[in-house]
Design a protein around this motif. Structure first.
Motif, PDB file in Angstrom:
ATOM      1  N   LEU A   1       0.856  -1.180   0.000  1.00 32.09           N
ATOM      2  CA  LEU A   1       0.000   0.000   0.000  1.00 32.09           C
ATOM      3  C   LEU A   1       0.892   1.229   0.000  1.00 32.09           C
ATOM      4  CD1 LEU A   1      -2.492  -1.083   2.804  1.00 32.09           C
ATOM      5  CD2 LEU A   1      -3.012  -0.992   0.360  1.00 32.09           C
ATOM      6  N   ARG A   2       0.585   2.181  -0.851  1.00 33.83           N
ATOM      7  CA  ARG A   2       1.288   3.459  -0.818  1.00 33.83           C
ATOM      8  C   ARG A   2       0.272   4.578  -0.959  1.00 33.83           C
ATOM      9  NH1 ARG A   2       4.281   1.489  -5.774  1.00 33.83           N
ATOM     10  NH2 ARG A   2       2.821   1.741  -7.514  1.00 33.83           N
ATOM     11  N   GLY A   3       0.541   5.649  -0.267  1.00 34.14           N
ATOM     12  CA  GLY A   3      -0.406   6.746  -0.287  1.00 34.14           C
ATOM     13  C   GLY A   3       0.272   8.087  -0.181  1.00 34.14           C
ATOM     14  N   THR A   4      -0.431   9.104  -0.671  1.00 38.52           N
ATOM     15  CA  THR A   4       0.055  10.479  -0.581  1.00 38.52           C
ATOM     16  C   THR A   4      -1.106  11.385  -0.188  1.00 38.52           C
ATOM     17  OG1 THR A   4      -0.382  10.961  -2.925  1.00 38.52           O
ATOM     18  CG2 THR A   4       1.807  10.114  -2.359  1.00 38.52           C
ATOM     19  N   GLU A   5      -0.763  12.499   0.434  1.00 39.66           N
ATOM     20  CA  GLU A   5      -1.751  13.525   0.747  1.00 39.66           C
ATOM     21  C   GLU A   5      -1.157  14.881   0.449  1.00 39.66           C
ATOM     22  OE1 GLU A   5      -4.645  15.087   4.368  1.00 39.66           O
ATOM     23  OE2 GLU A   5      -2.838  13.933   4.834  1.00 39.66           O
ATOM     24  N   ASP A   6      -1.892  15.691  -0.271  1.00 37.10           N
ATOM     25  CA  ASP A   6      -1.476  17.052  -0.580  1.00 37.10           C
ATOM     26  C   ASP A   6      -1.708  17.924   0.643  1.00 37.10           C
ATOM     27  OD1 ASP A   6      -0.962  19.552  -1.559  1.00 37.10           O
ATOM     28  OD2 ASP A   6      -2.250  19.382  -3.325  1.00 37.10           O
ATOM     29  N   LEU A   7      -0.635  18.428   1.233  1.00 43.42           N
ATOM     30  CA  LEU A   7      -0.733  19.241   2.442  1.00 43.42           C
ATOM     31  C   LEU A   7      -0.742  20.729   2.150  1.00 43.42           C
ATOM     32  CD1 LEU A   7       1.767  17.213   4.657  1.00 43.42           C
ATOM     33  CD2 LEU A   7      -0.721  16.996   4.544  1.00 43.42           C
ATOM     34  N   GLY A   8      -0.661  21.077   0.866  1.00 45.65           N
ATOM     35  CA  GLY A   8      -0.657  22.482   0.482  1.00 45.65           C
ATOM     36  C   GLY A   8       0.738  23.063   0.426  1.00 45.65           C
ATOM     37  N   GLY A   9       0.901  24.102  -0.371  1.00 48.08           N
ATOM     38  CA  GLY A   9       2.187  24.773  -0.479  1.00 48.08           C
ATOM     39  C   GLY A   9       3.268  23.908  -1.080  1.00 48.08           C
ATOM     40  N   GLY A  10       2.883  22.900  -1.881  1.00 51.53           N
ATOM     41  CA  GLY A  10       3.854  22.013  -2.503  1.00 51.53           C
ATOM     42  C   GLY A  10       4.338  20.895  -1.606  1.00 51.53           C
ATOM     43  N   LEU A  11       3.791  20.801  -0.384  1.00 49.09           N
ATOM     44  CA  LEU A  11       4.200  19.774   0.572  1.00 49.09           C
ATOM     45  C   LEU A  11       3.237  18.591   0.516  1.00 49.09           C
ATOM     46  CD1 LEU A  11       6.200  19.114   2.896  1.00 49.09           C
ATOM     47  CD2 LEU A  11       4.512  20.109   4.462  1.00 49.09           C
ATOM     48  N   LYS A  12       3.792  17.374   0.537  1.00 50.78           N
ATOM     49  CA  LYS A  12       2.988  16.156   0.524  1.00 50.78           C
ATOM     50  C   LYS A  12       3.387  15.244   1.677  1.00 50.78           C
ATOM     51  CE  LYS A  12       2.242  15.890  -4.486  1.00 50.78           C
ATOM     52  NZ  LYS A  12       2.446  15.054  -5.697  1.00 50.78           N
ATOM     53  N   GLY A  13       2.402  14.594   2.247  1.00 45.15           N
ATOM     54  CA  GLY A  13       2.666  13.497   3.172  1.00 45.15           C
ATOM     55  C   GLY A  13       2.598  12.193   2.402  1.00 45.15           C
ATOM     56  N   LEU A  14       3.360  11.183   2.822  1.00 46.39           N
ATOM     57  CA  LEU A  14       3.381   9.917   2.086  1.00 46.39           C
ATOM     58  C   LEU A  14       3.676   8.760   3.022  1.00 46.39           C
ATOM     59  CD1 LEU A  14       6.619   8.899   1.533  1.00 46.39           C
ATOM     60  CD2 LEU A  14       6.574  11.087   0.342  1.00 46.39           C
TER      61      LEU A  14
END
Length: 360
Positions: free
Chosen positions: A65-78
């Motif tokens: 499983l792999r996932g990402t989240e757009d945190l805004g300002g060009g920053l992503k959680g993964l």
């Protein structure tokens, strides 16, 4: 008064609510199912042949499983959670770990990616593009040195891409060596008062642009406190350098791995490889490779030749026919599945593997 207070709270919260509400996230299920039939001669001390079914001949069977989240300002959680398994028996690989291949979480920005958890070492990350057999589980450079596809527990890793250049570095607080005691086996962790025990660190740089690519990598492991004959002052050090060049439908790949270490005994050796890959048709790719192991402590210098044909039925399903030959000099004991296999020391070995792989 309460209405005014509520309105003020909404006014303050409004700038922050929008990014949270609009954040985009995704989770992907992925995997590889790889299985095949292998024939080997000189497969034990009596020189007998062996025909068997193997999982992970070309790529280790896995699901993840792999996932990402757009945190805004060009920053992503993964995050990535990846579990290895043997397709022929259904059991988990990597010593029975649930997510033995990878398990990490991190942040990514234009400045790069920072991740924490169980992760691949830099040798695995960068050499895969420069090893003719793509560091296959069998019949590749992996048989000479398993650390080329090493994974370390408790690891912090940085990876940045800057145009054609990729730079990466990692530090493992305790790489996860198995320690056997009177009460059973356990995985080594951080040791109070001994920061070096079971530690690992390294890094590398890759340049890839157009038809040319090259990489240089360093990896170091420290001995593990609690294992008989080891201490944290001992160290295994590896340096690897490799390059590839493509022209037309052809690619030439070459590499070198230097090793010097004393974990479990003093050792010094070199590994060289040279390969050629040819895309005969859209579906058919042919590869040939040669490997030479130079043991600096004695004359046990085996070499290996491998030829492989890969036929792609689709982008997700393909088949491999691989033939290998190992010549063992001065009683060396390299088999097509690695050193220390049950091959008779000094005997040569020939193997044929027919595999099918499906990626999802």
């Amino acid at each position: 008064m309460n209405k005014h207070y509520a309105a003020a709270l909404l006014a303050v919260a409004a700038p922050f609510a929008a990014p949270i509400a609009s954040a985009q996230s995704s989770v992907t299920l992925y995997g590889v199912a790889d299985i095949g039939i292998e024939f080997l001669n000189h497969a034990n001390a009596n020189g007998n042949t062996l025909t068997r079914m193997n999982s992970g001949n070309v790529s280790g069977s896995r699901w993840g499983l792999r996932g990402t989240e757009d945190l805004g300002g060009g920053l992503k959680g993964l995050f990535v959670l990846e579990s290895g398994f043997d397709l022929d028996t259904g059991v988990m690989s990597q010593g029975g770990r649930l997510f033995g291949r990878q398990a990490f979480v991190g942040l990514e920005h234009q400045w790069g990616r920072l991740t924490l958890g169980r992760q691949q070492n830099t040798l695995y990350d960068l050499l895969i593009n420069y090893e003719p057999m793509v560091l296959a589980a069998r019949y590749s450079a992996l048989g000479f040195d398993s650390t080329l596809v090493g994974r370390y527990d408790n690891t912090a890793k940085y990876t940045g891409k800057f145009g054609p250049v990729t730079a990466t570095a990692f530090y493992s607080f305790a790489r996860g060596t198995t320690v056997t005691t009177a009460t059973g086996s356990t995985i080594a962790g951080e040791t109070p008062g001994d920061v070096k025990s079971d530690r690992a660190f390294g890094g590398g740089v890759e340049y890839a642009s157009g038809p040319f690519g090259a990489t240089v990598i360093y990896d170091q492991q420290q001995g593990t406190r609690g294992i008989t004959g080891q201490n944290s002052a001992q160290a295994d050090r590896r340096i690897a350098a490799a390059a590839n060049f493509s022209f037309g439908n052809s690619t030439i790949l070459a590499g070198y791995r230097w090793f010097n270490g004393d974990i479990g005994g003093a050792r010094r050796n070199d590994l060289f490889w040279l390969g050629y890959r040819y895309k005969a048709t859209e579906a058919l790719t042919l590869t040939g490779a040669g490997y030479y192991f130079n043991n600096k402590r004695n004359g046990q210098d085996p070499w290996e030749l491998v030829a492989s044909a890969n036929y792609a039925f689709s982008k997700r399903t393909d088949a491999f026919l691989t033939v290998g030959y190992v010549h063992n000099k001065d009683n060396s004991n390299l088999g097509l599945n690695g050193f220390g296999s049950t091959i008779t020391p000094g005997a040569s070995q020939t193997g044929v593997s027919l595999s099918m792989r499906h990626k999802f």
